[in-house]
Design an enzyme around this catalytic site. Structure first.
Site, PDB file in Angstrom:
ATOM      1  N   HIS A  89      44.068  34.696  42.052  1.00 21.16           N
ATOM      2  CA  HIS A  89      43.130  35.525  42.808  1.00 21.16           C
ATOM      3  C   HIS A  89      43.478  37.011  42.703  1.00 21.16           C
ATOM      4  CE1 HIS A  89      41.346  32.272  45.691  1.00 21.16           C
ATOM      5  NE2 HIS A  89      41.038  32.077  44.432  1.00 21.16           N
ATOM      6  N   TYR A  99      36.344  35.891  51.279  1.00 22.21           N
ATOM      7  CA  TYR A  99      36.566  34.551  51.813  1.00 22.21           C
ATOM      8  C   TYR A  99      35.495  34.176  52.841  1.00 22.21           C
ATOM      9  CZ  TYR A  99      41.081  33.936  49.536  1.00 22.21           C
ATOM     10  OH  TYR A  99      42.072  33.773  48.599  1.00 22.21           O
ATOM     11  N   GLU A 141      48.261  36.802  49.172  1.00 19.06           N
ATOM     12  CA  GLU A 141      47.680  37.774  48.247  1.00 19.06           C
ATOM     13  C   GLU A 141      47.956  39.205  48.698  1.00 19.06           C
ATOM     14  OE1 GLU A 141      43.639  36.365  48.076  1.00 19.06           O
ATOM     15  OE2 GLU A 141      44.344  34.434  47.310  1.00 19.06           O
ATOM     16  N   PRO A 281      52.855  32.234  26.601  1.00 19.94           N
ATOM     17  CA  PRO A 281      53.916  32.521  27.573  1.00 19.94           C
ATOM     18  C   PRO A 281      55.286  32.082  27.073  1.00 19.94           C
ATOM     19  CG  PRO A 281      52.577  30.667  28.304  1.00 19.94           C
ATOM     20  CD  PRO A 281      51.874  31.276  27.133  1.00 19.94           C
TER      21      PRO A 281
END
Length: 405
Positions: A89, A99, A141, A281
């Site tokens: 997010h 939200y 977050e 990665p």
């Protein structure tokens, strides 16, 4: 924790919600995006077309409900799920106020699909689940944004394409330098950035790409495989745009690096397992380890269609040569000749050398990761030593849950 009044309602209705999760997800996305077309720039058009993305959010909420009711993942397992979602997010620039909109449409979709079964107490119980989940994500977050020094409403930074390098069939690396002349952000190997691509049709699409090289002061590198549509699915909008229309000197907007498939501190032996572009990665992790821990034991395992599609193969070999102990194994769908350490077919987990205290990093298509994970479990590798990354909308969880997510 759920309130005493909501807990039995969630336990009773969770199987019904799980059974209708596909319909709920479809109504949710179709209604929200239909009434708010500006959100189309936030959601992947390719994933929407294939249906891949639609079940992700509703499935995560249902999995959280199962966790709260004691029917799904335990606390540590679900903490990893929350962390993965929060990192994703932040890379998309999601804000707390969004939200509220999502909750409104998601709970409306539950009522639309289940009809009269959604009594006021049932609606209140699921509203409680949603906001317990949302507040947990919002809090995490906010901390991630603060740690990154990112202003949430303006999460993007402009970069200049300094170099464009063909790595394999349909795979290209982009060397990116900050347009403002400042240093590139530091990051932990295994993290990714979001590219905010402004497409020729005037729309914007967001895609995450792993950073494929260890941190360097003046640049970031992403390695992008062109997505070819199969079975009626569309070609990748952003990967095609980057390959065909982005050139030297062009500018791209990037997020700060995020992601939790990050190299743990310590000196345990490493097993890096990848398929396709999931090697990116792993390339950053190996690059970092070869520079900072040359005595660490590393095994790299890769699966691909052919040698010609195996991106970063020579670089991985060169970085591995700097280590005291390095093994490289590859499995290709097409027959291979004269390629050291290469086999034909699917990865055979029984053929992978394992140390008792190995740390495993896993990235690739979901069926591939599931197969490898099962094989490693059979050989005694515990789940807490296996870390993974999913490209796109996550449909897989690290432990069983009562509904698909």
């Amino acid at each position: 924790m759920l309130s005493a009044s909501s807990a039995p309602i969630i336990e009773e209705t969770l199987p019904v919600v799980g059974e209708h999760l596909g319909d709920i997800s479809g109504v949710f996305y179709d209604t929200m995006l239909g009434e708010n077309p500006d959100l189309l720039n936030l959601f992947s058009r390719s994933a929407q077309a294939t249906g891949e993305q639609k079940s992700a959010l509703a499935g995560a909420v249902a999995a959280f409900a199962g966790h709260l009711a004691g029917l799904g993942p335990d606390g540590p397992a679900f903490d990893r799920v929350v962390e993965r979602i929060a990192q994703r997010h932040c890379a998309l620039g999601i804000r707390p106020e969004q939200y509220t909109m999502v909750g409104k449409y998601l709970l409306r979709a539950v009522g639309t699909v289940l009809g009269d079964a959604v009594t006021p107490p049932v609606a209140a119980a699921w509203d409680e689940v949603y906001w317990l989940f949302a507040t947990r994500l919002i809090g995490r977050e906010a901390r991630l944004y603060a740690e990154a020094g990112v202003d949430g409403p303006a999460p993007w930074r402009e970069y200049v394409v300094a170099s464009k390098i063909s790595e394999a069939d349909d795979t290209m690396s982009f060397i990116l330098t900050p347009q403002d002349g400042g240093p590139a952000p530091d990051f932990v190997p295994g993290q990714y950035v979001t590219v905010a691509a402004d497409l020729p049709d005037g729309t914007r699409q967001l895609r995450q790409y792993s950073l494929s090289q260890a941190a360097a002061v003046g640049m970031l590198r992403i390695t992008v495989r062109r997505v070819r549509g199969n079975g009626g699915a569309p070609d990748g909008l952003v990967s095609g745009f980057l390959h065909d229309q982005v050139d030297l000197g062009d500018r791209l907007r990037l997020s700060h690096p995020y992601g939790e498939l990050t190299l743990r501190t310590g000196a345990s032996p490493l097993l890096l397992v990848s398929a396709g572009v999931g090697i990116t990665p792993m390339a950053a992790i190996l690059d970092h380890v070869s520079r900072t821990q040359p005595t660490r034991d590393v095994t790299a395992v890769h699966a691909d269609r052919s040698v010609d599609r195996h991106a970063l193969r020579a670089e991985m070999s060169a970085n591995g040569s700097r280590l005291r102990s390095f093994r490289s194994l590859a499995w290709y769908e097409q027959d291979v000749l004269d390629v050291p350490g290469a086999f034909t077919g699917l990865v055979d987990t029984d053929a992978i050398p394992l140390h008792e205290d190995v740390d495993v990093y896993l990235c690739g298509p979901v069926p591939f990761m599931q197969m490898v994970r099962v094989g490693l479990h059979r050989r005694g590798v515990p789940d807490e030593r296996i870390r993974y990354e999913v490209f796109g909308s996550e449909q897989w969880r690290p432990s069983p849950v009562p509904v698909p997510a």
